[in-house]
Design an enzyme around this catalytic site. Structure first.
Site: not given
Ligand code: PEP
Length: 253
Positions: A8-10, A96, A98, A166, A172, A210, A231-232
């Protein structure tokens, strides 16, 4: 069984960076296809064409980060599942945290998004997860199973559903749920989904929060974890390469 690594590049990367990273993912996906590790990249909508180009003739898959339940219409700033599908996407994220937080998306709206995505022929990655207060109050399983029931109550295309657990407090933040907590929640989701699907089939269950090269081996080895939503770390190809190597090692055990 295949290990799914969803990126997930957000809201990150310039167009040139996205093109470059998409090409690197293509190489990774093709290299790891024989090892039953598959990749789904969810870029910002603007970069869908770059992903489509990179995924043509490749094992790489791509999808949207969110979609509106209508096919077309007066919805400024939105994108529909139909549009994603017409641009070559095969997947879309729904629910998600967010989106639930920043855009006030409710369980009912998430359910409508999933229906529209299935009508468009997309596979949905449904995100569920509890907040920190819910976990401390012992409500985590209750929250997650309620989200699953609400989002999936009308589903018939179970083969086009992937679930990502999640925990909101782990996204994040660098905080990761413990392996015990992840496994317990995934086992609970598997049990819940088996009764909700009314069949022996359970959608693949990803963990997200994370995940990185340092913790992926332990998480991906858990019995009810079929992959990760990342994500990150998904913005760094070296991290993804290391995570893929862990997934491969688990497959060959
Ligand atoms: C996400 O936003 O789906 C996610 C898992 O982000 P991160 O890996 O940065 O926690």
């Amino acid at each position: 069984m295949t290990v799914l690594l969803a990126a997930n590049w957000k809201m990150n990367l310039t167009a040139a960076e996205a093109q470059h990273l998409a090409d690197a993912y293509r190489q990774l996906a093709d290299e790891y296809q024989a090892h039953n590790v598959s990749f789904i990249v969810c870029p910002p909508a603007l970069y869908g064409a770059a992903l489509q180009q990179a995924s043509e003739g490749s094992a790489l898959n791509w999808g949207g980060q969110a979609s509106h339940p209508a096919e077309f219409g007066a919805h400024t700033g939105d994108i529909s599942a139909k549009m994603l599908q017409s641009g070559g996407a095969s997947f879309v994220i729904a629910g998600h945290s967010e989106r639930r937080q920043n855009h006030g998306e409710s369980d009912e709206q998430v359910a409508a998004q999933i229906q529209a995505a299935h009508n468009a022929g997309l596979t949905v990655i449904l995100c569920v997860g509890e907040g920190l207060a819910d976990r401390k109050a012992g409500q985590a399983e209750n929250i997650v199973t309620t989200q699953l029931s609400a989002a999936l109550h009308n589903i018939t295309k179970w083969e086009s559903v992937i679930i990502a657990y999640e925990p909101i407090w782990a996204i994040g933040t660098g905080e990761v749920a413990s392996p015990e907590d992840i496994q317990a929640m995934h086992a609970k989701m598997a049990e819940h989904l088996t009764s909700q699907c009314g069949a022996a089939f359970v959608p693949p269950l990803l963990y997200g929060g994370s995940v990185n090269a340092g913790n992926a081996a332990e998480i991906l080895a858990l019995p009810d974890v079929n992959g990760a939503l990342i994500g990150g770390a998904s913005l760094k190809i070296d991290e993804m390469r290391a995570i893929a190597a862990h997934a491969k090692a688990i497959q060959s055990r």
